[in-house]
Design a protein around this motif. Structure first.
Motif, PDB file in Angstrom:
ATOM      1  N   PHE A 140       0.817  -1.212   0.000  1.00  0.00           N
ATOM      2  CA  PHE A 140       0.000   0.000   0.000  1.00  0.00           C
ATOM      3  C   PHE A 140       0.852   1.264   0.000  1.00  0.00           C
ATOM      4  O   PHE A 140       0.577   2.236  -0.714  1.00  0.00           O
ATOM      5  N   HIS A 141       1.919   1.257   0.787  1.00  0.00           N
ATOM      6  CA  HIS A 141       2.748   2.454   0.940  1.00  0.00           C
ATOM      7  C   HIS A 141       3.428   2.830  -0.376  1.00  0.00           C
ATOM      8  O   HIS A 141       3.465   3.998  -0.766  1.00  0.00           O
ATOM      9  N   THR A 142       3.977   1.829  -1.052  1.00  0.00           N
ATOM     10  CA  THR A 142       4.639   2.089  -2.330  1.00  0.00           C
ATOM     11  C   THR A 142       3.633   2.513  -3.397  1.00  0.00           C
ATOM     12  O   THR A 142       3.889   3.434  -4.181  1.00  0.00           O
ATOM     13  N   ILE A 143       2.489   1.842  -3.439  1.00  0.00           N
ATOM     14  CA  ILE A 143       1.461   2.178  -4.431  1.00  0.00           C
ATOM     15  C   ILE A 143       0.981   3.616  -4.247  1.00  0.00           C
ATOM     16  O   ILE A 143       0.810   4.365  -5.211  1.00  0.00           O
ATOM     17  N   LYS A 203      21.184   2.897  -9.397  1.00  0.00           N
ATOM     18  CA  LYS A 203      22.121   2.449  -8.365  1.00  0.00           C
ATOM     19  C   LYS A 203      21.596   2.741  -6.958  1.00  0.00           C
ATOM     20  O   LYS A 203      22.336   3.193  -6.052  1.00  0.00           O
ATOM     21  N   LEU A 204      20.304   2.499  -6.758  1.00  0.00           N
ATOM     22  CA  LEU A 204      19.666   2.684  -5.458  1.00  0.00           C
ATOM     23  C   LEU A 204      19.562   1.339  -4.736  1.00  0.00           C
ATOM     24  O   LEU A 204      19.419   0.294  -5.369  1.00  0.00           O
ATOM     25  N   VAL A 205      19.640   1.386  -3.413  1.00  0.00           N
ATOM     26  CA  VAL A 205      19.548   0.165  -2.598  1.00  0.00           C
ATOM     27  C   VAL A 205      18.079  -0.081  -2.253  1.00  0.00           C
ATOM     28  O   VAL A 205      17.465   0.737  -1.546  1.00  0.00           O
ATOM     29  N   PRO A 206      17.486  -1.177  -2.741  1.00  0.00           N
ATOM     30  CA  PRO A 206      16.061  -1.433  -2.504  1.00  0.00           C
ATOM     31  C   PRO A 206      15.684  -1.411  -1.029  1.00  0.00           C
ATOM     32  O   PRO A 206      14.627  -0.886  -0.657  1.00  0.00           O
ATOM     33  N   TYR A 207      16.529  -1.957  -0.184  1.00  0.00           N
ATOM     34  CA  TYR A 207      16.242  -1.995   1.260  1.00  0.00           C
ATOM     35  C   TYR A 207      16.076  -0.585   1.810  1.00  0.00           C
ATOM     36  O   TYR A 207      15.128  -0.292   2.546  1.00  0.00           O
ATOM     37  N   ASP A 208      16.992   0.311   1.453  1.00  0.00           N
ATOM     38  CA  ASP A 208      16.933   1.684   1.964  1.00  0.00           C
ATOM     39  C   ASP A 208      15.706   2.424   1.433  1.00  0.00           C
ATOM     40  O   ASP A 208      15.033   3.149   2.177  1.00  0.00           O
ATOM     41  N   VAL A 209      15.406   2.242   0.147  1.00  0.00           N
ATOM     42  CA  VAL A 209      14.253   2.928  -0.445  1.00  0.00           C
ATOM     43  C   VAL A 209      12.959   2.416   0.183  1.00  0.00           C
ATOM     44  O   VAL A 209      12.067   3.210   0.539  1.00  0.00           O
ATOM     45  N   ALA A 210      12.851   1.098   0.339  1.00  0.00           N
ATOM     46  CA  ALA A 210      11.636   0.515   0.919  1.00  0.00           C
ATOM     47  C   ALA A 210      11.403   1.019   2.336  1.00  0.00           C
ATOM     48  O   ALA A 210      10.282   1.396   2.702  1.00  0.00           O
ATOM     49  N   HIS A 211      12.443   1.049   3.154  1.00  0.00           N
ATOM     50  CA  HIS A 211      12.266   1.494   4.532  1.00  0.00           C
ATOM     51  C   HIS A 211      11.984   2.991   4.598  1.00  0.00           C
ATOM     52  O   HIS A 211      11.231   3.444   5.461  1.00  0.00           O
ATOM     53  N   GLY A 212      12.580   3.752   3.693  1.00  0.00           N
ATOM     54  CA  GLY A 212      12.255   5.168   3.644  1.00  0.00           C
ATOM     55  C   GLY A 212      10.781   5.390   3.353  1.00  0.00           C
ATOM     56  O   GLY A 212      10.126   6.233   3.972  1.00  0.00           O
ATOM     57  N   LEU A 213      10.249   4.608   2.422  1.00  0.00           N
ATOM     58  CA  LEU A 213       8.825   4.702   2.084  1.00  0.00           C
ATOM     59  C   LEU A 213       7.949   4.302   3.260  1.00  0.00           C
ATOM     60  O   LEU A 213       6.929   4.935   3.546  1.00  0.00           O
ATOM     61  N   TRP A 214       8.333   3.231   3.960  1.00  0.00           N
ATOM     62  CA  TRP A 214       7.532   2.768   5.098  1.00  0.00           C
ATOM     63  C   TRP A 214       7.496   3.818   6.208  1.00  0.00           C
ATOM     64  O   TRP A 214       6.440   4.092   6.784  1.00  0.00           O
ATOM     65  N   TYR A 215       8.654   4.397   6.522  1.00  0.00           N
ATOM     66  CA  TYR A 215       8.695   5.398   7.591  1.00  0.00           C
ATOM     67  C   TYR A 215       7.895   6.638   7.216  1.00  0.00           C
ATOM     68  O   TYR A 215       7.181   7.217   8.049  1.00  0.00           O
ATOM     69  N   LEU A 216       8.014   7.062   5.973  1.00  0.00           N
ATOM     70  CA  LEU A 216       7.243   8.214   5.511  1.00  0.00           C
ATOM     71  C   LEU A 216       5.754   7.919   5.583  1.00  0.00           C
ATOM     72  O   LEU A 216       4.969   8.729   6.092  1.00  0.00           O
ATOM     73  N   SER A 217       5.358   6.764   5.100  1.00  0.00           N
ATOM     74  CA  SER A 217       3.942   6.420   5.064  1.00  0.00           C
ATOM     75  C   SER A 217       3.382   6.260   6.474  1.00  0.00           C
ATOM     76  O   SER A 217       2.255   6.656   6.753  1.00  0.00           O
ATOM     77  N   THR A 219       4.340   7.875   9.077  1.00  0.00           N
ATOM     78  CA  THR A 219       4.165   9.232   9.598  1.00  0.00           C
ATOM     79  C   THR A 219       2.905   9.871   9.013  1.00  0.00           C
ATOM     80  O   THR A 219       2.122  10.502   9.733  1.00  0.00           O
ATOM     81  N   LEU A 220       2.701   9.689   7.704  1.00  0.00           N
ATOM     82  CA  LEU A 220       1.519  10.263   7.063  1.00  0.00           C
ATOM     83  C   LEU A 220       0.238   9.627   7.597  1.00  0.00           C
ATOM     84  O   LEU A 220      -0.754  10.326   7.831  1.00  0.00           O
ATOM     85  N   CYS A 221       0.267   8.310   7.788  1.00  0.00           N
ATOM     86  CA  CYS A 221      -0.922   7.623   8.294  1.00  0.00           C
ATOM     87  C   CYS A 221      -1.279   8.110   9.697  1.00  0.00           C
ATOM     88  O   CYS A 221      -2.443   8.330  10.023  1.00  0.00           O
ATOM     89  N   ALA A 222      -0.260   8.284  10.537  1.00  0.00           N
ATOM     90  CA  ALA A 222      -0.507   8.703  11.917  1.00  0.00           C
ATOM     91  C   ALA A 222      -1.034  10.124  11.996  1.00  0.00           C
ATOM     92  O   ALA A 222      -1.771  10.479  12.924  1.00  0.00           O
ATOM     93  N   SER A 223      -0.663  10.957  11.017  1.00  0.00           N
ATOM     94  CA  SER A 223      -1.089  12.355  11.051  1.00  0.00           C
ATOM     95  C   SER A 223      -2.454  12.581  10.400  1.00  0.00           C
ATOM     96  O   SER A 223      -3.037  13.654  10.532  1.00  0.00           O
ATOM     97  N   TYR A 224      -2.964  11.561   9.725  1.00  0.00           N
ATOM     98  CA  TYR A 224      -4.256  11.696   9.047  1.00  0.00           C
ATOM     99  C   TYR A 224      -5.385  11.838  10.075  1.00  0.00           C
ATOM    100  O   TYR A 224      -5.435  11.068  11.049  1.00  0.00           O
TER     101      TYR A 224
END
Length: 231
Positions: A140-143, A203-217, A219-224
């Motif tokens: 859901f977060h990535t989509i 040349k991006l690290v999938p692990y780092d990008v995925a966790h960045g998305l999860w943390y951002l999402s 935060t957004l979910c909690a503030s909704y």
């Protein structure tokens, strides 16, 4: 967090459920009873769901049948060790072809690209399998991210009422006029396949990008507004 807590309690009380050599000889009902017993402790005094199975309540019977069947396949085709699925693979799609039950008799029931990519990332993170090119974990977060930034495009339609016979699951009429998209497997697969190539080229690290998305999402979910209590 609830799902991890539940599984930790299940493993603590029923470690045999995580041994495919033992699980393949059990019945789905035996597993379901262990799930319900675990839920009675994890959710003591609280809601355990309509099937009293806590986190595992959704499609409990279907999932327990798959649990037994997949344990048998893991033993028969992969020597009881999920890491063998990844031996010698060059990329994610090669590994997934082995686990996809629609293309391989050695595949696992219910295993689709999204959940398999999550499994592979965890195994890589803990050093249990070699590193190889990975896609984004397209949940859901990535989509939400690829749609909001118009990386992916989709047709939006009026949400309307949902199709259910359960009054408790009826969509509130106040939501019917909102625009929404229906996410299906074809859409998810398109994002996954695109993302693997994109991450590799950039040349991006999938692990780092995925966790960045999860943390951002998160935060957004909690503030909704709709996810906050009056207190």
């Amino acid at each position: 967090d609830d799902a991890f807590r539940f599984m930790q309690e299940l493993f603590s009380c029923y470690p045999e459920m995580f041994d495919p050599c033992l699980v393949q000889n059990k019945t789905a009902e035996e597993l379901a009873e262990a799930i319900r017993d675990t839920a009675s402790r994890v959710h003591n005094g609280g809601s355990k769901g309509l099937k009293e199975a806590g986190t595992m309540s959704f499609k409990l019977e279907e999932h327990m049948v798959a649990w037994v069947e997949n344990a048998g396949r893991l033993v028969k085709f992969w020597d009881g060790d999920i890491r063998n699925v990844f031996e010698g693979v060059g990329d994610f799609e090669e590994a997934y072809a082995r686990a996809d039950y629609e293309r391989s008799e050695a595949g696992f029931l219910g295993m689709r690209r999204k959940i398999f990519s999550l499994l592979a990332m965890w195994l890589q993170d803990f050093g249990d399998i070699p590193d190889f090119p990975m896609p984004l974990i397209t949940d859901f977060h990535t989509i939400r991210m690829v749609l909001q930034h118009e990386i992916a495009r989709a047709t939006y339609n009026r949400l309307g009422p949902n199709d259910t016979d359960d009054p408790m699951r009826e969509r509130p009429e106040s939501l019917w006029e909102y625009q929404a998209i229906r996410v299906n497997e074809k859409f998810v697969n398109a994002v996954i396949i695109w993302s693997q190539d994109f991450l590799k080229r950039q040349k991006l690290v999938p692990y780092d990008v995925a966790h960045g998305l999860w943390y951002l999402s998160r935060t957004l979910c909690a503030s909704y507004y709709g996810n906050r209590s009056k207190d």
